[in-house]
Enzyme design. Structure first.
Site, mmCIF file in Angstrom:
data_model
loop_
_atom_site.group_PDB
_atom_site.id
_atom_site.type_symbol
_atom_site.label_atom_id
_atom_site.label_comp_id
_atom_site.label_asym_id
_atom_site.label_seq_id
_atom_site.Cartn_x
_atom_site.Cartn_y
_atom_site.Cartn_z
ATOM 1 N N HIS A 157 -68.745 -29.930 107.073
ATOM 2 C CA HIS A 157 -69.526 -31.071 106.561
ATOM 3 C C HIS A 157 -70.855 -30.592 105.978
ATOM 4 C CE1 HIS A 157 -66.602 -33.833 108.045
ATOM 5 N NE2 HIS A 157 -66.852 -33.626 109.318
ATOM 6 N N LEU B 6 -80.501 -41.782 87.686
ATOM 7 C CA LEU B 6 -79.156 -41.817 88.270
ATOM 8 C C LEU B 6 -79.235 -42.576 89.588
ATOM 9 C CD1 LEU B 6 -76.180 -40.502 88.440
ATOM 10 C CD2 LEU B 6 -77.274 -38.814 89.914
ATOM 11 N N ASP C 210 -63.328 -35.471 100.219
ATOM 12 C CA ASP C 210 -62.418 -35.176 101.335
ATOM 13 C C ASP C 210 -62.072 -33.692 101.390
ATOM 14 O OD1 ASP C 210 -60.893 -35.820 103.541
ATOM 15 O OD2 ASP C 210 -59.114 -36.346 102.377
HETATM 16 C C1 IPE Z 1 -61.950 -40.746 103.378
HETATM 17 O O1 IPE Z 1 -61.510 -39.569 103.965
HETATM 18 C C2 IPE Z 1 -63.323 -41.073 103.852
HETATM 19 C C3 IPE Z 1 -64.398 -40.193 103.386
HETATM 20 C C4 IPE Z 1 -64.272 -39.171 102.586
HETATM 21 C C5 IPE Z 1 -65.704 -40.534 103.878
HETATM 22 P P1 IPE Z 1 -60.628 -39.574 105.298
HETATM 23 O O2 IPE Z 1 -60.342 -38.159 105.602
HETATM 24 O O3 IPE Z 1 -61.300 -40.374 106.340
HETATM 25 O O4 IPE Z 1 -59.320 -40.354 104.812
HETATM 26 P P2 IPE Z 1 -57.866 -40.393 105.415
HETATM 27 O O5 IPE Z 1 -57.997 -40.679 106.880
HETATM 28 O O6 IPE Z 1 -57.260 -39.058 105.164
HETATM 29 O O7 IPE Z 1 -57.181 -41.478 104.651
HETATM 30 C C1 IPE Z 2 -64.309 -35.738 104.519
HETATM 31 O O1 IPE Z 2 -63.755 -34.579 105.050
HETATM 32 C C2 IPE Z 2 -65.642 -36.048 105.132
HETATM 33 C C3 IPE Z 2 -65.652 -37.234 105.991
HETATM 34 C C4 IPE Z 2 -64.656 -38.064 106.177
HETATM 35 C C5 IPE Z 2 -66.900 -37.485 106.707
HETATM 36 P P1 IPE Z 2 -62.786 -34.634 106.300
HETATM 37 O O2 IPE Z 2 -63.608 -34.506 107.550
HETATM 38 O O3 IPE Z 2 -61.927 -35.844 106.259
HETATM 39 O O4 IPE Z 2 -61.940 -33.329 106.075
HETATM 40 P P2 IPE Z 2 -60.388 -33.140 106.335
HETATM 41 O O5 IPE Z 2 -59.674 -34.232 105.591
HETATM 42 O O6 IPE Z 2 -60.194 -33.237 107.813
HETATM 43 O O7 IPE Z 2 -60.096 -31.776 105.786
HETATM 44 MG MG MG Z 3 -60.079 -36.219 105.430
#
Ligand code: IPE
Ligand code: IPE
Ligand code: MG
Length: 238
Positions: free
Chosen positions: A39, A133, A22
């Protein structure tokens, strides 16, 4: 920062590490880039982490790449994620195969574009005989949906009228065949599970860090493993 790598007891590494990657969006914002670029950078850092995991003889790494709730995001962001996934597997499949990594997809098929499904199936097929792995890609994954589909699958196949056992439930989860999670890492500073592997995480040790995913490096992974080794796992006993 301490040299955690040297402090790790290589005989007691976690078998299965699950990671909530995240913070890509916030990292992009901080660096005046688009969320897609966040990303992309998030995908780029995976390879050195896999090298570190192989070096540590970790058997399974699960990566949360797209949750069933991430469909709530703008369509343009979702489409850029499928494009990135295609690019990632197309450009890295030889490297993945040569390193001895086996790709597994844990996730629902519904709603995923056919081309994305084909890409990931191809990666699974190309790496099926590898065993260094397992890289378990949790794409279109939700923990609750996983349990529901497992129960429904079991019910659809069962003969007779017995109750489902834990073993049968596990055998029908999307992660069937993988060991339970020992260590769960979440980057990006949030303290929640976000519907990740809820059954499989039951007794995992949890490691949360404010580091945003694109900034996560092998030394952070070593730090998490080191912390894991210095916790006492009791599993409810004494
Ligand atoms: C969790 O992150 C999902 C992934 C990393 C794929 P999110 O950014 O979607 O989670 P929330 O919405 O903050 O809980
Ligand atoms: C996690 O990073 C990746 C996915 C959920 C695909 P985020 O896109 O949730 O990044 P933040 O939380 O907005 O910084
Ligand atoms: Mg996020």
């Amino acid at each position: 920062m301490k040299d955690y790598k040297r402090l790790i007891n290589r005989k007691k590494v976690p078998a299965h590490i699950a990671i909530i990657m995240d913070g890509n969006g916030r990292w992009a914002k901080k660096n005046s880039l688009t969320r897609s670029e966040g990303h992309r950078q998030g995908a780029e850092i995976i390879e050195p982490l896999m090298d570190a995991a192989i070096d540590m003889r970790i058997k399974v790494v699960s990566l949360y790449a797209f949750s069933t709730e991430n469909w709530l995001r703008p369509r343009t962001e979702i489409l850029s994620l499928w494009k990135l996934l295609d690019y990632f597997f197309r450009s890295k499949i030889d490297m993945i195969r040569n390193k001895g990594i086996r790709i597994k997809h844990s996730g629902l098929q519904e709603r995923l574009p056919r081309s994305t499904l084909n890409t990931i199936r191809h990666a699974e097929h190309e790496t099926r005989s590898n065993n260094k792995l397992v890289l378990n890609f949790c794409l279109n994954y939700g923990g609750r949906q996983d349990i529901l589909q497992a129960v429904n699958r079991w019910a659809g196949r069962r003969r007779g009228s017995g109750k489902i056992t834990a073993r049968q439930l596990e055998g029908n989860l999307l992660t069937a065949g993988l060991p339970p999670v020992d260590l769960m890492i979440r980057t990006g500073g949030e303290y929640r599970i976000s519907n990740f592997l809820i059954w499989q995480l039951a007794y995992a040790e949890l490691f949360f860090t404010d580091v945003l995913w694109p900034d996560f490096r092998p030394h952070h992974l070593y730090q998490a493993i080191y912390e894991f080794q210095n916790r006492e796992r009791r599993f409810g006993g004494l």
